[in-house]
Design a protein around this motif. Structure first.
Motif, PDB file in Angstrom:
ATOM      1  N   ASN A  47       2.982  21.362  -9.559  1.00  0.00           N
ATOM      2  CA  ASN A  47       4.199  22.083  -9.930  1.00  0.00           C
ATOM      3  C   ASN A  47       4.013  22.721 -11.308  1.00  0.00           C
ATOM      4  N   PRO A  48       3.966  24.047 -11.393  1.00  0.00           N
ATOM      5  CA  PRO A  48       3.739  24.697 -12.698  1.00  0.00           C
ATOM      6  C   PRO A  48       4.925  24.577 -13.644  1.00  0.00           C
ATOM      7  N   LYS A  49       6.100  24.126 -13.132  1.00  0.00           N
ATOM      8  CA  LYS A  49       7.281  24.036 -13.982  1.00  0.00           C
ATOM      9  C   LYS A  49       7.364  22.713 -14.716  1.00  0.00           C
ATOM     10  N   ILE A  50       6.560  21.739 -14.307  1.00  0.00           N
ATOM     11  CA  ILE A  50       6.563  20.430 -14.968  1.00  0.00           C
ATOM     12  C   ILE A  50       5.186  20.188 -15.568  1.00  0.00           C
ATOM     13  N   LEU A  51       5.125  19.957 -16.867  1.00  0.00           N
ATOM     14  CA  LEU A  51       3.866  19.694 -17.575  1.00  0.00           C
ATOM     15  C   LEU A  51       2.799  20.725 -17.211  1.00  0.00           C
ATOM     16  N   PRO A  52       3.059  21.994 -17.481  1.00  0.00           N
ATOM     17  CA  PRO A  52       2.104  23.035 -17.051  1.00  0.00           C
ATOM     18  C   PRO A  52       0.741  22.929 -17.718  1.00  0.00           C
ATOM     19  N   ASN A  53       0.693  22.421 -18.917  1.00  0.00           N
ATOM     20  CA  ASN A  53      -0.576  22.360 -19.644  1.00  0.00           C
ATOM     21  C   ASN A  53      -1.174  20.955 -19.681  1.00  0.00           C
ATOM     22  N   ALA A 105      10.478  10.505 -13.438  1.00  0.00           N
ATOM     23  CA  ALA A 105      11.242  10.289 -14.666  1.00  0.00           C
ATOM     24  C   ALA A 105      10.331  10.395 -15.883  1.00  0.00           C
ATOM     25  N   VAL A 106       9.132   9.799 -15.791  1.00  0.00           N
ATOM     26  CA  VAL A 106       8.168   9.899 -16.897  1.00  0.00           C
ATOM     27  C   VAL A 106       7.726  11.352 -17.099  1.00  0.00           C
ATOM     28  N   ALA A 107       7.468  12.046 -15.997  1.00  0.00           N
ATOM     29  CA  ALA A 107       7.017  13.434 -16.094  1.00  0.00           C
ATOM     30  C   ALA A 107       8.077  14.316 -16.733  1.00  0.00           C
ATOM     31  N   HIS A 108       9.326  14.170 -16.329  1.00  0.00           N
ATOM     32  CA  HIS A 108      10.411  14.979 -16.900  1.00  0.00           C
ATOM     33  C   HIS A 108      10.646  14.624 -18.364  1.00  0.00           C
ATOM     34  N   ALA A 109      10.504  13.339 -18.711  1.00  0.00           N
ATOM     35  CA  ALA A 109      10.655  12.952 -20.111  1.00  0.00           C
ATOM     36  C   ALA A 109       9.533  13.554 -20.959  1.00  0.00           C
ATOM     37  N   LEU A 110       8.276  13.512 -20.444  1.00  0.00           N
ATOM     38  CA  LEU A 110       7.159  14.127 -21.152  1.00  0.00           C
ATOM     39  C   LEU A 110       7.367  15.632 -21.308  1.00  0.00           C
ATOM     40  N   HIS A 111       7.824  16.255 -20.256  1.00  0.00           N
ATOM     41  CA  HIS A 111       8.075  17.690 -20.301  1.00  0.00           C
ATOM     42  C   HIS A 111       9.111  18.032 -21.371  1.00  0.00           C
ATOM     43  N   ALA A 112      10.190  17.252 -21.423  1.00  0.00           N
ATOM     44  CA  ALA A 112      11.230  17.505 -22.424  1.00  0.00           C
ATOM     45  C   ALA A 112      10.705  17.255 -23.830  1.00  0.00           C
ATOM     46  N   MET A 113       9.877  16.207 -23.983  1.00  0.00           N
ATOM     47  CA  MET A 113       9.357  15.891 -25.308  1.00  0.00           C
ATOM     48  C   MET A 113       8.403  16.970 -25.796  1.00  0.00           C
ATOM     49  N   HIS A 114       7.499  17.428 -24.944  1.00  0.00           N
ATOM     50  CA  HIS A 114       6.538  18.454 -25.360  1.00  0.00           C
ATOM     51  C   HIS A 114       7.212  19.800 -25.563  1.00  0.00           C
ATOM     52  N   TYR A 124       0.837  -1.206   0.000  1.00  0.00           N
ATOM     53  CA  TYR A 124       0.000   0.000   0.000  1.00  0.00           C
ATOM     54  C   TYR A 124       0.874   1.259   0.000  1.00  0.00           C
ATOM     55  N   GLN A 125       2.048   1.172   0.610  1.00  0.00           N
ATOM     56  CA  GLN A 125       2.928   2.350   0.587  1.00  0.00           C
ATOM     57  C   GLN A 125       3.390   2.657  -0.827  1.00  0.00           C
ATOM     58  N   HIS A 126       3.523   1.633  -1.674  1.00  0.00           N
ATOM     59  CA  HIS A 126       3.911   1.872  -3.065  1.00  0.00           C
ATOM     60  C   HIS A 126       2.846   2.737  -3.757  1.00  0.00           C
ATOM     61  N   ILE A 127       1.586   2.413  -3.470  1.00  0.00           N
ATOM     62  CA  ILE A 127       0.484   3.194  -4.052  1.00  0.00           C
ATOM     63  C   ILE A 127       0.527   4.633  -3.558  1.00  0.00           C
ATOM     64  N   LEU A 128       0.777   4.802  -2.248  1.00  0.00           N
ATOM     65  CA  LEU A 128       0.854   6.158  -1.701  1.00  0.00           C
ATOM     66  C   LEU A 128       2.012   6.938  -2.314  1.00  0.00           C
ATOM     67  N   ALA A 129       3.130   6.263  -2.591  1.00  0.00           N
ATOM     68  CA  ALA A 129       4.253   6.947  -3.232  1.00  0.00           C
ATOM     69  C   ALA A 129       3.864   7.415  -4.627  1.00  0.00           C
ATOM     70  N   LEU A 130       3.082   6.588  -5.350  1.00  0.00           N
ATOM     71  CA  LEU A 130       2.592   6.970  -6.677  1.00  0.00           C
ATOM     72  C   LEU A 130       1.676   8.197  -6.585  1.00  0.00           C
ATOM     73  N   VAL A 131       0.727   8.131  -5.690  1.00  0.00           N
ATOM     74  CA  VAL A 131      -0.225   9.238  -5.540  1.00  0.00           C
ATOM     75  C   VAL A 131       0.502  10.505  -5.115  1.00  0.00           C
ATOM     76  N   PHE A 132       1.432  10.381  -4.190  1.00  0.00           N
ATOM     77  CA  PHE A 132       2.178  11.530  -3.701  1.00  0.00           C
ATOM     78  C   PHE A 132       2.969  12.188  -4.829  1.00  0.00           C
ATOM     79  N   ALA A 133       3.621  11.368  -5.680  1.00  0.00           N
ATOM     80  CA  ALA A 133       4.402  11.912  -6.782  1.00  0.00           C
ATOM     81  C   ALA A 133       3.509  12.596  -7.813  1.00  0.00           C
ATOM     82  N   VAL A 134       2.376  11.963  -8.163  1.00  0.00           N
ATOM     83  CA  VAL A 134       1.480  12.556  -9.164  1.00  0.00           C
ATOM     84  C   VAL A 134       0.928  13.878  -8.664  1.00  0.00           C
ATOM     85  N   LYS A 135       0.532  13.939  -7.405  1.00  0.00           N
ATOM     86  CA  LYS A 135      -0.001  15.190  -6.856  1.00  0.00           C
ATOM     87  C   LYS A 135       1.051  16.284  -6.871  1.00  0.00           C
ATOM     88  N   GLU A 136       2.289  15.947  -6.518  1.00  0.00           N
ATOM     89  CA  GLU A 136       3.358  16.952  -6.536  1.00  0.00           C
ATOM     90  C   GLU A 136       3.570  17.494  -7.942  1.00  0.00           C
TER      91      GLU A 136
END
Length: 809
Positions: free
Chosen positions: A26-32, A355-364, A10-22
């Motif tokens: 964050n307006p600097k990562i995937l702002p749109n 890592a996925v978020a930063h890769a998406l940000h760089a790609m877009h 269950y902590q793995h799930i909370l780590a996922l949710v915590f990262a997605v919410k952060e």
């Protein structure tokens, strides 16, 4: 994104949710964009895994693989669970669509058929863990270990790969067992009986260190294995063992384990997936509550399992047990059910999302210009295909909220290492993971592992001392190993090093010889520097010989002075006065030559001491020979008609001395010209000393000098012996005979004594021989005459000589 769920995960799930919410805040990562996720369960089954993977590539909630028209739910990446088998099945499907999969646990090892699969590993390759375990064993000097694996192919692969490596590093396996994972079918009793056999083999093994190789859920199997005696209510108890656990294993429990003792795991050592504390994660966990987290579909089930209670609105009807109030505190749970500190798996989930978020940000960001151009031309903006994210994901690099860099190497593995964990357990089912070291695969092999032994807590079985795990006691310095026939090479006997050799370390294969300037100590475990010695003037032996030589020199000078003072007396004039002076001077030089043998050898003393000794002795013996021959000739000349009168006179005697001495001088000249003696350090003749000596260079020439001197002595003895009964006023022939007997006896005993001694005692033997033989000549020839000259002067006159001669005739 894809997940497999167990109670503690269950902590793995909370780590996922915590990262997605952060990220979404964050307006600097995937702002749109808004990052979302879906969670699927694999049910630990290959068929369900394939089914849920196909759902990922279907449209919405309808199972229509390979068809999607929903631009909002765009699948860009999958985060796979900790099981390598499940991850491989997912990858086989995702590889068709080139959708990246980020493994937050250990995936399949890098082999030819999986190298091209779209894996991004959030942990180092499992091969690095193999080497980490090896280095742990070497660090603690555990050479006799056991291996137990939960039923999986990874355990067999570990054995196949590491057995040769273990042998190369001096490690042997006392036992290796892979037991079947427990299942509640008709063969349960048979499996349990088999487990009991394995348990007996493990606990009776002489190996103290035991490697347990398992996956993320194998802690349950290990705890069941160690609890077997309690289940059967037997008298068997776990024995003193230290467990080495793999990084895949988390300390998990089920509802059946609430009363099971976890103290048997206390003091275990394991490699662990690296983790760090994240800013705000602890507060995020503390805020979780079933009444507040309405969107959380897992929290109620987790709450009931973790706290052992049921919610009143449960569908179970009448509730028999504790009621969940929702006010329970997560921090009150034992670590086996939930940990407040971030685990390695959760840390990897958090980093994978970023890592996925930063890769998406760089790609877009790179496509922003092309998108603007497409809108100006009136074309619709389409979401980029998932395969395009690979390029950006491979080169992603950022620092997470813990300040650690996250990036992949060329093999698409996260550039990270392992933590070395010491498991400290408590009777209340709680435990703490103490980081006692680090394993860095990027470092050189000799520096990859670092362990702080002072922070390790061992089980009370070992009295807080580091456990030993060897087949037999180490061979101490001074001994070497001798293999036991039919036993593994880690089992051996210890035998003492042979004479002249040592072993300075534990468990040496062979003893070795000390350097030439050192010698073994009594225990044969250390080389001691040899003492540099020589026959010096300051040691008792040197002082004694020096005083003796000087005393004899003084006596010789007194005798010579006495004879010179009574130069014209009959006893001095008798039997060639010049030969007497020559003999006394040569004896004086013989005593002086003895002093050349004392003191540290120098080039000049080494060059001349044997020659000086040989020549002066030859002169002395030649003088004695001349005196003896003179007596014989004098007797023969007294016979009527004898022609021996022509040989009477000083010239014949002088000729004998000169000729005999020149022969010895010639021998010494050849010796000095061809192989002159030189100072040398003799490091071989004595065990504990380096003797500074004069190397004679040519033993042949040395014995030629001694041999010629012996020839002269024997000749003189023979002539004197035949002349001993001839009439002589002062018994000259008899005195010469006795003196030459002493001389020859001394030098005949010199040779065996000289050859049987070493070091300074060899020199002392030669000095003694010089002094003893010379003193014998001096005293036996001249002492009686000095007695007459000094104490009986009335006998030293012409009339007395005539009267004595008449009486003899």
């Amino acid at each position: 994104m894809f997940f497999r769920v167990v109670s503690k995960n269950y902590q793995h799930i909370l780590a996922l949710v915590f990262a997605v919410k952060e990220i979404n805040k964050n307006p600097k990562i995937l702002p749109n964009f808004t990052l979302g996720f879906h969670i699927y369960d694999s049910y630990y089954d290959v068929k369900w895994t394939c089914y849920t993977t196909m759902q990922l590539i279907s449209m919405g909630n309808r199972f229509v693989p390979n068809y999607s028209c929903d631009i909002q739910d765009n699948l860009v990446a999958v985060i796979g669970g900790p099981s390598s088998k499940i991850s491989l099945e997912v990858a086989n499907v995702l590889d068709i669509y080139k959708i990246p999969q980020l493994l937050y646990g250990f995936g399949p090892m890098r082999i030819a058929n999986t190298q091209l699969l779209p894996f991004y590993r959030m942990v180092p390759d499992e091969a690095h863990q193999y080497m980490g375990i090896l280095q742990l064993l070497r660090h603690f000097n555990w050479t006799w270990v056991g291996f137990v694996a939960d039923n999986n192919a990874n355990g067999e692969r570990f054995l196949q790969r590491m057995l040769p490596v273990f042998s190369e590093n001096g490690i042997c396996l006392a036992l290796s067992k892979i037991y079947p994972r427990m299942s509640f079918d008709n063969d349960f009793e048979e499996q349990k009986e088999w487990l009991f056999k394995i348990y007996d083999m493990v606990m009776t093994s002489t190996a103290t260190a035991l490697i347990f190789y398992g996956d993320c859920n194998s802690m349950v199997s290990l705890r069941y294995f160690l609890f077997l005696p309690e289940m059967e209510d037997t008298t068997k108890k776990p024995k003193s063992k230290v467990w080495i656990l793999t990084a895949q294993m988390e300390f998990t429990s089920t509802v059946f384990h609430r009363s099971w003792d976890i103290q048997v795991i206390h003091g275990s050592i394991s490699l662990a997936i690296h983790s760090n504390d994240l800013l705000g994660f602890h507060q995020f966990i503390q805020s979780r509550n079933p009444s507040k987290a309405k969107e959380d579909g897992f929290i109620r089930d987790f709450w009931e399992q973790a706290f052992g209670c049921l919610f009143p609105d449960s569908d179970l009807g009448n509730i028999d047990g504790d009621i969940c109030t929702g006010e329970e505190r997560l921090e009150d749970l034992p670590g086996a059910y939930f940990e407040m500190s971030m685990t390695g798996y959760s840390y990897n989930v958090y980093n994978a999302v970023y890592a996925v978020a930063h890769a998406l940000h760089a790609m877009h960001s790179s496509r922003s210009k092309s998108r603007a151009m497409m809108q100006e031309e009136g074309r619709s903006r389409e979401n980029p295909p998932a395969w395009q994210i690979h390029h950006f994901l491979r080169w992603v690099s950022f620092n997470n909220s813990a300040g650690e860099e996250v990036s992949f190497d060329l093999n698409r593995e996260l550039m990270t290492g392992f933590d070395v964990i010491n498991w400290v357990t408590f009777p209340n089912q709680s435990f703490i993971r103490v980081k006692v070291g680090r394993m860095n695969p990027q470092a050189p092999p000799e520096q990859a592992l670092s362990v702080n032994e002072d922070t390790i807590v061992w089980h009370s079985w070992f009295n807080q001392a580091q456990p030993l795990s060897v087949c037999n006691d180490n061979c101490l310095p001074g001994y070497r190993k001798k293999m036991k026939e039919g036993e593994p090479f880690c089992c051996y006997d210890c035998i003492s090093c042979p004479e002249g050799k040592i072993s300075s370390l534990n468990d040496m294969e062979e003893c070795f010889t000390c350097p030439e300037d050192r010698y073994p100590n009594k225990d044969k475990n250390e080389c001691i520097a040899k003492v540099v010695t020589f026959l010096s003037y300051v040691e008792p032996l040197g002082i004694g010989l020096s005083i003796t030589a000087i005393s004899l020199i003084v006596i010789t000078v007194l005798v010579l002075g006495t004879f010179m003072k009574h130069h014209n007396t009959p006893i001095v004039k008798a039997n060639n006065r010049n030969l007497t002076y020559m003999l006394l001077v040569s004896l004086l030089l013989c005593f002086l030559s003895a002093l050349l043998f004392i003191g540290q050898p120098q080039k000049i003393t080494c060059l001349f001491r044997q020659s000086a000794f040989g020549i002066t002795f030859s002169v002395a013996v030649s003088s004695i020979l001349a005196k003896t021959i003179t007596v014989v000739l004098a007797f023969m000349a007294t016979k009527p008609g004898s022609r021996m009168r022509i040989w009477m006179g000083k010239r014949v005697a002088n000729l004998i001395v000169v000729c005999c001495s020149l022969i010895q001088a010639g021998i010494c000249a050849v010796w000095l010209a061809t192989s002159p003696p030189f100072p040398d350090a003799n490091i071989h003749s004595m065990t504990k000393e380096i003797f500074l000596e004069c190397n004679e260079a040519s033993p042949t020439m040395f014995y030629c000098v001694l041999g010629y001197m012996g020839f002269l002595a024997i000749t003189s003895l023979s002539v004197a012996f035949f002349a001993r009964k001839l009439p002589d006023t002062f018994n000259e022939a008899k005195l010469i005979t006795f003196s030459m007997l002493v001389f020859c006896s001394v030098w005949l005993s010199f040779v065996p004594t000289y050859l049987s001694t070493t070091g300074k005692y060899m020199v002392a033997v030669e000095i003694f021989s010089i002094l003893a033989s010379t003193a014998g000549l001096l005293h036996l020839i001249f002492l009686p005459k000095c007695y007459i000259i000094v104490l009986r002067p009335q006998l030293n006159n012409r009339e007395q000589l005539i009267r004595i001669n008449l009486r003899k005739s």
